[in-house]
Design a protein around this motif. Structure first.
Motif, PDB file in Angstrom:
ATOM      1  N   GLU A 333      24.120 -25.639 -69.313  1.00 31.34           N
ATOM      2  CA  GLU A 333      24.501 -26.740 -68.487  1.00 31.34           C
ATOM      3  C   GLU A 333      24.054 -26.766 -67.089  1.00 31.34           C
ATOM      4  O   GLU A 333      23.596 -27.427 -66.343  1.00 31.34           O
ATOM      5  CB  GLU A 333      26.097 -26.937 -68.645  1.00 31.34           C
ATOM      6  CG  GLU A 333      26.313 -27.644 -69.986  1.00 31.34           C
ATOM      7  CD  GLU A 333      27.717 -27.990 -70.309  1.00 31.34           C
ATOM      8  OE1 GLU A 333      28.401 -27.731 -69.124  1.00 31.34           O
ATOM      9  OE2 GLU A 333      28.176 -28.450 -71.030  1.00 31.34           O
ATOM     10  N   ALA A 334      24.174 -25.289 -66.568  1.00 29.36           N
ATOM     11  CA  ALA A 334      23.864 -25.070 -65.420  1.00 29.36           C
ATOM     12  C   ALA A 334      22.450 -24.972 -64.949  1.00 29.36           C
ATOM     13  O   ALA A 334      21.712 -25.648 -64.082  1.00 29.36           O
ATOM     14  CB  ALA A 334      24.501 -23.575 -64.723  1.00 29.36           C
ATOM     15  N   ALA A 335      21.741 -24.647 -65.886  1.00 24.93           N
ATOM     16  CA  ALA A 335      20.169 -24.641 -65.859  1.00 24.93           C
ATOM     17  C   ALA A 335      19.693 -26.027 -66.087  1.00 24.93           C
ATOM     18  O   ALA A 335      18.914 -26.422 -65.219  1.00 24.93           O
ATOM     19  CB  ALA A 335      19.632 -23.997 -67.414  1.00 24.93           C
ATOM     20  N   ALA A 336      20.544 -26.997 -66.715  1.00 28.33           N
ATOM     21  CA  ALA A 336      19.953 -28.284 -66.986  1.00 28.33           C
ATOM     22  C   ALA A 336      20.350 -29.141 -65.613  1.00 28.33           C
ATOM     23  O   ALA A 336      19.672 -29.774 -65.162  1.00 28.33           O
ATOM     24  CB  ALA A 336      20.745 -29.036 -68.110  1.00 28.33           C
ATOM     25  N   ALA A 337      21.288 -28.511 -64.799  1.00 33.54           N
ATOM     26  CA  ALA A 337      21.744 -29.248 -63.351  1.00 33.54           C
ATOM     27  C   ALA A 337      20.782 -28.855 -62.392  1.00 33.54           C
ATOM     28  O   ALA A 337      20.199 -29.719 -61.546  1.00 33.54           O
ATOM     29  CB  ALA A 337      22.947 -28.737 -62.861  1.00 33.54           C
ATOM     30  N   ALA A 338      20.132 -27.597 -62.547  1.00 31.39           N
ATOM     31  CA  ALA A 338      19.199 -27.061 -61.678  1.00 31.39           C
ATOM     32  C   ALA A 338      17.966 -27.757 -61.885  1.00 31.39           C
ATOM     33  O   ALA A 338      17.109 -28.234 -60.950  1.00 31.39           O
ATOM     34  CB  ALA A 338      19.006 -25.775 -61.690  1.00 31.39           C
ATOM     35  N   ALA A 339      17.512 -28.044 -63.101  1.00 30.03           N
ATOM     36  CA  ALA A 339      16.286 -28.857 -63.600  1.00 30.03           C
ATOM     37  C   ALA A 339      16.536 -30.372 -63.070  1.00 30.03           C
ATOM     38  O   ALA A 339      15.366 -30.843 -62.436  1.00 30.03           O
ATOM     39  CB  ALA A 339      15.979 -28.661 -65.067  1.00 30.03           C
ATOM     40  N   GLN A 340      17.781 -30.678 -63.102  1.00 29.44           N
ATOM     41  CA  GLN A 340      17.640 -32.370 -62.706  1.00 29.44           C
ATOM     42  C   GLN A 340      17.567 -32.390 -61.184  1.00 29.44           C
ATOM     43  O   GLN A 340      17.134 -33.363 -60.517  1.00 29.44           O
ATOM     44  CB  GLN A 340      19.046 -32.605 -63.145  1.00 29.44           C
ATOM     45  CG  GLN A 340      19.338 -34.290 -62.781  1.00 29.44           C
ATOM     46  CD  GLN A 340      18.515 -35.212 -63.688  1.00 29.44           C
ATOM     47  OE1 GLN A 340      18.134 -35.089 -64.592  1.00 29.44           O
ATOM     48  NE2 GLN A 340      18.167 -36.092 -62.926  1.00 29.44           N
ATOM     49  N   ALA A 341      18.166 -31.297 -60.552  1.00 29.11           N
ATOM     50  CA  ALA A 341      18.000 -31.297 -58.953  1.00 29.11           C
ATOM     51  C   ALA A 341      16.477 -31.188 -58.655  1.00 29.11           C
ATOM     52  O   ALA A 341      16.123 -31.835 -57.493  1.00 29.11           O
ATOM     53  CB  ALA A 341      18.845 -30.233 -58.460  1.00 29.11           C
ATOM     54  N   ALA A 342      15.940 -30.399 -59.405  1.00 26.61           N
ATOM     55  CA  ALA A 342      14.680 -30.398 -58.981  1.00 26.61           C
ATOM     56  C   ALA A 342      13.727 -31.430 -59.234  1.00 26.61           C
ATOM     57  O   ALA A 342      12.471 -31.726 -58.489  1.00 26.61           O
ATOM     58  CB  ALA A 342      13.873 -29.039 -59.649  1.00 26.61           C
ATOM     59  N   ARG A 343      14.188 -32.382 -59.910  1.00 23.25           N
ATOM     60  CA  ARG A 343      13.443 -33.774 -60.114  1.00 23.25           C
ATOM     61  C   ARG A 343      13.630 -34.585 -58.938  1.00 23.25           C
ATOM     62  O   ARG A 343      13.333 -35.923 -58.980  1.00 23.25           O
ATOM     63  CB  ARG A 343      13.845 -34.346 -61.561  1.00 23.25           C
ATOM     64  CG  ARG A 343      13.236 -33.545 -62.633  1.00 23.25           C
ATOM     65  CD  ARG A 343      13.703 -34.142 -63.998  1.00 23.25           C
ATOM     66  NE  ARG A 343      13.080 -33.458 -65.216  1.00 23.25           N
ATOM     67  CZ  ARG A 343      13.879 -32.474 -65.734  1.00 23.25           C
ATOM     68  NH1 ARG A 343      15.242 -32.722 -65.498  1.00 23.25           N
ATOM     69  NH2 ARG A 343      13.652 -31.685 -66.783  1.00 23.25           N
ATOM     70  N   THR A 344      14.492 -34.382 -57.938  1.00 22.87           N
ATOM     71  CA  THR A 344      15.016 -35.164 -56.999  1.00 22.87           C
ATOM     72  C   THR A 344      13.621 -35.627 -56.028  1.00 22.87           C
ATOM     73  O   THR A 344      12.676 -34.631 -55.844  1.00 22.87           O
ATOM     74  CB  THR A 344      15.810 -34.615 -55.979  1.00 22.87           C
ATOM     75  OG1 THR A 344      17.077 -34.164 -56.739  1.00 22.87           O
ATOM     76  CG2 THR A 344      16.237 -35.314 -54.813  1.00 22.87           C
ATOM     77  N   PRO A 345      13.416 -36.897 -55.841  1.00 22.12           N
ATOM     78  CA  PRO A 345      12.224 -37.173 -55.152  1.00 22.12           C
ATOM     79  C   PRO A 345      12.016 -36.811 -53.715  1.00 22.12           C
ATOM     80  O   PRO A 345      13.179 -36.728 -53.149  1.00 22.12           O
ATOM     81  CB  PRO A 345      12.213 -38.868 -55.272  1.00 22.12           C
ATOM     82  CG  PRO A 345      13.024 -39.153 -56.350  1.00 22.12           C
ATOM     83  CD  PRO A 345      14.055 -38.129 -56.195  1.00 22.12           C
ATOM     84  N   ARG A 346      10.800 -36.288 -53.445  1.00 20.30           N
ATOM     85  CA  ARG A 346      10.682 -36.106 -51.871  1.00 20.30           C
ATOM     86  C   ARG A 346      11.200 -34.844 -51.451  1.00 20.30           C
ATOM     87  O   ARG A 346      11.606 -34.841 -50.337  1.00 20.30           O
ATOM     88  CB  ARG A 346      10.819 -37.370 -51.072  1.00 20.30           C
ATOM     89  CG  ARG A 346      10.102 -38.519 -51.511  1.00 20.30           C
ATOM     90  CD  ARG A 346      10.243 -39.678 -50.325  1.00 20.30           C
ATOM     91  NE  ARG A 346      11.544 -40.060 -50.330  1.00 20.30           N
ATOM     92  CZ  ARG A 346      11.980 -40.978 -51.401  1.00 20.30           C
ATOM     93  NH1 ARG A 346      11.346 -41.288 -52.052  1.00 20.30           N
ATOM     94  NH2 ARG A 346      13.424 -41.209 -51.458  1.00 20.30           N
ATOM     95  N   ILE A 347      11.479 -33.771 -52.233  1.00 22.34           N
ATOM     96  CA  ILE A 347      12.137 -32.718 -51.681  1.00 22.34           C
ATOM     97  C   ILE A 347      11.126 -31.458 -51.461  1.00 22.34           C
ATOM     98  O   ILE A 347      10.029 -31.756 -52.013  1.00 22.34           O
ATOM     99  CB  ILE A 347      13.044 -31.836 -52.723  1.00 22.34           C
ATOM    100  CG1 ILE A 347      12.367 -31.526 -54.159  1.00 22.34           C
ATOM    101  CG2 ILE A 347      14.271 -32.734 -53.298  1.00 22.34           C
ATOM    102  CD1 ILE A 347      13.131 -30.860 -54.991  1.00 22.34           C
ATOM    103  N   ALA A 348      11.371 -30.843 -50.601  1.00 21.87           N
ATOM    104  CA  ALA A 348      10.498 -29.895 -50.020  1.00 21.87           C
ATOM    105  C   ALA A 348       9.771 -28.660 -51.200  1.00 21.87           C
ATOM    106  O   ALA A 348      10.656 -28.501 -52.032  1.00 21.87           O
ATOM    107  CB  ALA A 348      10.696 -29.021 -48.772  1.00 21.87           C
ATOM    108  N   PRO A 349       8.750 -28.441 -51.147  1.00 20.41           N
ATOM    109  CA  PRO A 349       8.191 -27.392 -52.009  1.00 20.41           C
ATOM    110  C   PRO A 349       9.223 -26.183 -52.091  1.00 20.41           C
ATOM    111  O   PRO A 349       9.265 -25.789 -53.134  1.00 20.41           O
ATOM    112  CB  PRO A 349       6.763 -27.149 -51.586  1.00 20.41           C
ATOM    113  CG  PRO A 349       6.365 -28.248 -50.659  1.00 20.41           C
ATOM    114  CD  PRO A 349       7.572 -28.827 -50.101  1.00 20.41           C
TER     115      PRO A 349
END
Length: 385
Positions: A333-349
């Motif tokens: 579930e933590a890995a899924a939360a990290a992946a979901q956060a990485a899909r946030t639009p317009r975040i820095a590389p």
């Protein structure tokens, strides 16, 4: 593989009947009502971690609800069928609703600690706090002494742009890259903290609304009746519990046999990282069988509690296996939360990169938990009173 636990189908053992099930259910219903009274006395607010506070009350409510629901599932043949079918989903709703707030809080703590470990921070601060160490902290993750994108960094860059100027030395590119990654980890921590804190707040509000709803009051009324009267089937009081408990153990054994234990028995097999770059936002598909085993293991443990009562021997293999599967669920579930956060639009590389590293780290934790489960499951069962 030798197993030395008590066999509920052993003909030499004293048969356990439905009366034992009724006593177990009455006891769990009493614990449920006691926890509910404690939760109402604390008002569902106050010190989150204080002994006897709302967190302890909610945990006790979940514990009793899970055990009642699990027993209704395993021993349904001995109970009134309509009553058991109507109670099980309601108790599952209570347990699931109350578990969300704690799950989000634990997930955030796990991810922030992983970020500190991956970024080499010397100190793990309190959630949302400031690290004492090499520099300031952003979002609870220690960062370097200067922001590469800030005015100081630009001034330093211009001062070192001319290799021939007096007293100037070229700035190592690796240090700049490392600084970018450190800032990316800090921003990733801040993003996770915002998202999971918001989710936790919403889960807290949902739990409070659920506990005040007519649906929950109906469940509490039925549990209150259960504390004094268990609706057994006509022959439920004298029927033996052994066959139903053995069936629960057989379902667990079949589910474990379907797991890729041979692969999990090899460390660093990278099986948990397969499909890690899939664009599908759904939970990792290969985790589902392991989650199912965790649920069946819990049902088996509850069946043992019904059979043996307070004198149930401690099965060290089941205990270790349950802990490994809990770690597996938490890391997944933590890995899924990290992946979901990485899909946030317009975040820095750099932020997206840090979240990707964090996702891979938690998938490695999933693999480590599978390896731990395989190791403990192959061991002989050792029971201690």
């Amino acid at each position: 593989m030798a197993q030395q636990h008590l066999d509920p189908t052993d003909p030499t053992a004293v048969p356990v009947t439905g009366d034992a099930l009724a006593g177990y259910l009455r006891g769990q219903a009493t614990e449920f009502l006691r926890a509910l009274r404690l939760h109402r006395e604390t008002g569902g607010t106050g010190a989150a971690g204080g002994p006897g506070g709302p967190v302890d009350a909610a945990r006790a409510l979940r514990r009793s609800a899970r055990r009642i629901s699990g027993s209704l599932h395993t021993f349904q043949a001995l109970l009134d069928a309509d009553w058991a079918e109507s109670m099980r989903p309601e108790l599952a709703w209570v347990s699931g609703t109350l578990a969300l707030e704690h799950a989000y809080a634990s997930r955030l703590e796990r991810l922030l600690q992983a970020l500190h470990r991956l970024s080499g921070a010397a100190v793990v601060p309190a959630q949302g706090g400031v690290a004492v160490g090499t520099g300031p902290a952003r979002g609870g993750v220690a960062v370097g002494t200067a922001d590469p994108g800030g005015p100081g960094a630009r001034a330093h860059s211009s001062a070192t742009a001319d290799p021939g100027s007096p007293g100037s030395r070229p700035h190592p590119p690796a240090a700049t890259d490392r600084g970018n990654l450190t800032v990316g980890a800090a921003k990733a921590g801040a993003l996770l903290e915002r998202q999971l804190t918001l989710a936790r707040t919403r889960a807290h509000s949902t739990a409070l609304q659920a506990l005040g709803s007519s649906r929950f009051h109906a469940v509490a009324d039925k549990v209150a009746v259960l504390a004094s009267e268990v609706p057994l089937a006509k022959t439920g009081a004298t029927a033996e519990l052994g066959p139903a408990a053995a069936a629960a153990e057989e379902r667990l054994a079949a589910a474990v046999a379907a797991l890729p234990l041979v692969t999990a028995g090899s460390p660093y097999n990278s099986e948990a990282l397969i499909h890690g770059l899939s664009p599908d936002p759904a939970p990792h598909p290969q985790d589902a069988p392991w989650h199912q085993v965790r649920l069946l293991l819990r049902l088996h443990r509850y069946a043992r509690e019904v059979l043996h009562g307070e004198d149930a021997p401690v099965d060290l293999r089941l205990l270790a296996a349950g802990q490994a599967l809990d770690r597996h669920r938490d890391a997944s579930e933590a890995a899924a939360a990290a992946a979901q956060a990485a899909r946030t639009p317009r975040i820095a590389p750099a932020t997206a990169y840090a979240l990707g590293v964090l996702h891979a780290d938690q998938r490695h934790e999933v693999e480590a938990a599978r390896y731990a489960f395989q190791r403990c499951w192959q061991k002989e069962t050792v029971g201690t009173p």
